[in-house]
Design an enzyme around this catalytic site. Structure first.
Site, PDB file in Angstrom:
ATOM      1  N   ASP A  17       0.870  -1.169   0.000  1.00 15.23           N
ATOM      2  CA  ASP A  17       0.000   0.000   0.000  1.00 15.23           C
ATOM      3  C   ASP A  17       0.911   1.223   0.000  1.00 15.23           C
ATOM      4  O   ASP A  17       1.828   1.314   0.815  1.00 15.23           O
ATOM      5  CB  ASP A  17      -0.843  -0.017   1.281  1.00 15.23           C
ATOM      6  CG  ASP A  17      -2.262   0.431   1.039  1.00 15.23           C
ATOM      7  OD1 ASP A  17      -2.430   1.548   0.517  1.00 15.23           O
ATOM      8  OD2 ASP A  17      -3.184  -0.328   1.381  1.00 15.23           O
ATOM      9  N   ASP A  57      -2.889   4.743  -2.212  1.00 12.25           N
ATOM     10  CA  ASP A  57      -3.893   5.320  -1.328  1.00 12.25           C
ATOM     11  C   ASP A  57      -4.261   6.755  -1.703  1.00 12.25           C
ATOM     12  O   ASP A  57      -3.379   7.580  -1.967  1.00 12.25           O
ATOM     13  CB  ASP A  57      -3.308   5.303   0.097  1.00 12.25           C
ATOM     14  CG  ASP A  57      -4.310   5.709   1.144  1.00 12.25           C
ATOM     15  OD1 ASP A  57      -5.225   4.932   1.414  1.00 12.25           O
ATOM     16  OD2 ASP A  57      -4.180   6.831   1.688  1.00 12.25           O
ATOM     17  N   GLU A  99      -6.374   4.085  -5.741  1.00 15.34           N
ATOM     18  CA  GLU A  99      -7.606   4.415  -5.021  1.00 15.34           C
ATOM     19  C   GLU A  99      -7.943   5.825  -5.483  1.00 15.34           C
ATOM     20  O   GLU A  99      -7.482   6.801  -4.915  1.00 15.34           O
ATOM     21  CB  GLU A  99      -7.402   4.362  -3.507  1.00 15.34           C
ATOM     22  CG  GLU A  99      -8.743   4.450  -2.786  1.00 15.34           C
ATOM     23  CD  GLU A  99      -8.657   4.899  -1.340  1.00 15.34           C
ATOM     24  OE1 GLU A  99      -9.577   4.610  -0.574  1.00 15.34           O
ATOM     25  OE2 GLU A  99      -7.684   5.580  -0.962  1.00 15.34           O
ATOM     26  N   HIS A 110     -10.840  -2.896   3.423  1.00 15.85           N
ATOM     27  CA  HIS A 110     -10.743  -2.552   4.849  1.00 15.85           C
ATOM     28  C   HIS A 110     -11.525  -1.286   5.206  1.00 15.85           C
ATOM     29  O   HIS A 110     -11.563  -0.908   6.373  1.00 15.85           O
ATOM     30  CB  HIS A 110      -9.280  -2.369   5.212  1.00 15.85           C
ATOM     31  CG  HIS A 110      -8.661  -1.219   4.475  1.00 15.85           C
ATOM     32  ND1 HIS A 110      -8.464  -1.235   3.104  1.00 15.85           N
ATOM     33  CD2 HIS A 110      -8.254  -0.004   4.893  1.00 15.85           C
ATOM     34  CE1 HIS A 110      -7.967  -0.078   2.729  1.00 15.85           C
ATOM     35  NE2 HIS A 110      -7.821   0.692   3.784  1.00 15.85           N
ATOM     36  N   ASP A 111     -12.100  -0.610   4.220  1.00 19.44           N
ATOM     37  CA  ASP A 111     -12.886   0.603   4.479  1.00 19.44           C
ATOM     38  C   ASP A 111     -14.385   0.347   4.333  1.00 19.44           C
ATOM     39  O   ASP A 111     -15.190   1.243   4.586  1.00 19.44           O
ATOM     40  CB  ASP A 111     -12.512   1.715   3.487  1.00 19.44           C
ATOM     41  CG  ASP A 111     -11.101   2.225   3.690  1.00 19.44           C
ATOM     42  OD1 ASP A 111     -10.599   2.175   4.830  1.00 19.44           O
ATOM     43  OD2 ASP A 111     -10.490   2.666   2.696  1.00 19.44           O
TER      44      ASP A 111
HETATM   45  C1  NOJ Z   1      -7.939   5.398   2.226  1.00 15.89           C
HETATM   46  C2  NOJ Z   1      -7.610   4.199   3.046  1.00 15.89           C
HETATM   47  O1  NOJ Z   1      -8.107   3.064   2.410  1.00 15.89           O
HETATM   48  C3  NOJ Z   1      -8.189   4.427   4.403  1.00 15.89           C
HETATM   49  O2  NOJ Z   1      -8.173   3.282   5.210  1.00 15.89           O
HETATM   50  C4  NOJ Z   1      -7.440   5.565   5.025  1.00 15.89           C
HETATM   51  O3  NOJ Z   1      -8.042   5.899   6.251  1.00 15.89           O
HETATM   52  C5  NOJ Z   1      -7.432   6.806   4.138  1.00 15.89           C
HETATM   53  N1  NOJ Z   1      -7.226   6.508   2.758  1.00 15.89           N
HETATM   54  C6  NOJ Z   1      -6.350   7.738   4.557  1.00 15.89           C
HETATM   55  O4  NOJ Z   1      -5.096   7.203   4.240  1.00 15.89           O
END
Ligand code: NOJ
Length: 555
Positions: free
Chosen positions: A98, A201, A258, A331-332
């Site tokens: 990541d 990210d 992302e 994970h989000d």
């Molecule tokens: C996206 C990530 O997937 C998330 O888990 C994170 O809190 C934010 N970006 C900030 O890095």
């Protein structure tokens, strides 16, 4: 379309803190991952994506990095990482990391130096501006849902630093060429260590509108979403092109951005032949249940037809220009069973397999999030204090601020909390579900023991795990591989609103009933290759039944 090496991959995301705790200190670690790699190999996946393992104070579970070139001691050492790379290689698995380069932790040496002196060479690595009349420089709201995206610089009366996410995650100033070079060097250092690429990210946040102007408020707090001035803004193309040219492209690395905020009309720039990335995640249908990815209280009632439209639109747009990164979980996100299976009675192996068939066989690379292959579900919490994730707390407060009751706010958070996906992986039925040998896990564990665990699912040939294994095999090494990997995506129309159906290449048709109704419809006369029920009755789909047919076999 020319096939790139990464188009054949099946990705598996590991959330290191919650995968396997080999040293029994409550936090998952690299040795735990190494131990379990053969099990992932057995599942059939080909590339693992590790959520951040770098040194971090863990305010945002590693997405706040204090040293890009060190492993956090909670996870192990650089020697453990090297071992993980070596074992993966022996098993024929690739590893991607990541890459968090929109911001660092406030504990990073650069930020620490920047706050010590206004003369620090690192001062300009961050975004620092004077406030206005005792207030922050503007009214941008942090992306985690609550409060300003500016915080007073420690020790200063009127200077603020910018953070799209939490205040412990100061944003890097991409306008500074020296900063960019330092990031590229770091990225190339990891590539030289043998990583196959990166999940990148929050990458569309690196360019901020340089006017730093106030915006029309969109909440009772008088603030407006920071993304309106900092997400995929004009000028970002220069940074993304330079980043790719200096790092990923020469290494033929795989990259998954992302990249929220990218419209379908812009996809060519991002993932076309000369795009910045190999693939990007499309959040349109991941966020089908909320009006905006970052505001959990704006819930939307959606129907299978809405989901079908969203998936088809995404697939058709991506197919025109490039390659997709298909996911239902990460994970989000909450667990997909709770989000997409509307009838609670089917939030079981039937539901897990129906969703698997639906998303995994779309055109692009499939991404599996740890536990998804077991059919893990959300865990309901009775009080806001039971949540660990910082954005859960922010979203709870925001919902109340917007006039919702505490009970309603708690339900929004339960439905959406990132903690849902972050519980320790259930390996078996022993203490702490086999995550470790008894130490209290870093995040409170659901005490309920069920058969949704790796061990029980090995013994049950009808388990979600076995279904995933068969589905991966069909994609990777069967007479249908060519259709399932390279075949075009074609929407199929069905007479039933509740059915999502599509064709891949010439020989694959997928039908998924996304409702608890038994449906009668015309189905192909093909060979049944995957079915989430034991039986199939011609031209009938049982509740949440999903079938993959091999068609046109003699072509
Ligand atoms: C996206 C990530 O997937 C998330 O888990 C994170 O809190 C934010 N970006 C900030 O890095």
């Amino acid at each position: 379309m020319q096939t790139n090496w990464w188009q054949k991959e099946v990705f598996y995301q590991i959330y290191p803190a919650s995968f396997k705790d080999a040293n029994n200190d409550g936090v998952g670690d690299l040795q735990g991952i190494i131990q379990m790699l053969p099990k992932l190999k057995q599942l059939g996946i080909t590339t693992i994506w590790l959520s951040p393992i770098y040194q971090s104070p863990m305010v945002d579970n590693g997405y706040d990095i204090s040293d890009y070139q060190a492993i956090d001691p909670r996870f192990g050492s650089m020697a453990d990482f090297d071992q993980l790379m070596a074992v993966s290689k022996q098993l024929g698995l690739k590893v991607i990391l990541d890459l968090v380069i929109n911001h660092t932790s406030d504990q990073h040496a650069w930020f620490q130096s920047a706050i010590k002196s206004s003369k620090s060479p690192y001062r300009d690595f961050y975004i620092i501006r004077r406030g206005r009349d005792g207030n922050p420089p503007n009214n941008w709201r942090s992306n985690f849902g609550k409060g300003s995206s500016w915080t007073l610089l420690p020790g200063s009366q009127d200077e603020y630093y910018h953070h799209v996410f939490s205040k412990q995650q100061p944003d890097l100033n991409w306008e500074n060429p020296e900063l960019r070079q330092r990031l590229y060097q770091m990225i190339n250092w990891w590539l030289a260590k043998g990583v196959a690429g990166f999940r990148i990210d929050a990458i569309t946040f690196i360019k901020k509108d340089q006017d730093f102007a106030a915006i029309t408020p969109d909440g009772v707090d008088g603030l407006g979403k920071v993304k309106r001035k900092a997400e995929n803004r004009p000028g970002i193309e220069k940074f993304l092109t330079e980043l790719n040219d200096a790092t990923f492209k020469p290494a033929n690395a795989v990259t998954v951005g992302e990249a929220s905020g990218v419209g379908y009309e812009q996809l060519g720039q991002f993932i076309g032949k000369k795009g910045y990335f190999s693939m990007i995640f499309d959040f349109h249908y991941a966020d089908i249940d909320i009006a905006s990815g970052s505001e959990w209280y704006r819930r939307i009632n959606w129907t299978p037809t809405d989901l079908r439209h969203a998936i088809f639109k995404s697939q058709m747009a991506i197919q025109k220009v490039g390659w997709g990164a298909n996911f239902f979980e990460n994970h989000d996100q909450p667990r997909s069973i709770n989000k997409y299976i509307q009838a609670p009675a089917y939030r079981n192996a039937i539901g897990a397999k129906a969703l698997a068939l639906l998303y995994f066989n779309l055109r692009g690379c499939p991404f599996i999030y740890q536990g998804q292959e077991l059919g893990v579900t959300n865990v309901h919490r009775e009080s806001i204090s039971a949540f660990n994730d910082l954005s859960s707390h922010d979203n709870y407060d925001r919902a109340i601020e917007e006039g919702y009751s505490k009970e309603a706010a708690l339900e929004f958070v339960n439905a959406r909390s990132r903690d849902n996906a972050r519980l320790p992986y259930p390996w078996d039925n022993s203490i702490n579900h086999g995550f470790n040998s008894g130490a209290k896990p870093w995040i409170a564990l659901d005490q309920q023991h069920t058969n949704v665990n790796w061990q029980s699912e090995q013994l049950d040939s009808n388990s979600a795990w076995h279904f995933y294994q068969a589905m991966i095999k069909l994609r990777q090494s069967s007479n249908l591989s060519h259709d399932l990997i390279e075949g075009d995506f074609q929407p199929l129309t069905s007479s039933c609103e509740q059915v999502i159906a599509y064709q891949r290449g010439h020989h694959v048709q997928v039908y998924v009933n996304l409702s608890e109704k038994q449906l009668n419809l015309t189905l192909p006369n093909g060979k049944l290759r995957l079915n989430n029920y034991e039986h199939y009755q011609k031209n009938t789909l049982k509740p949440y039944q999903a079938i993959l047919f091999e068609v046109n076999s003699n072509e």
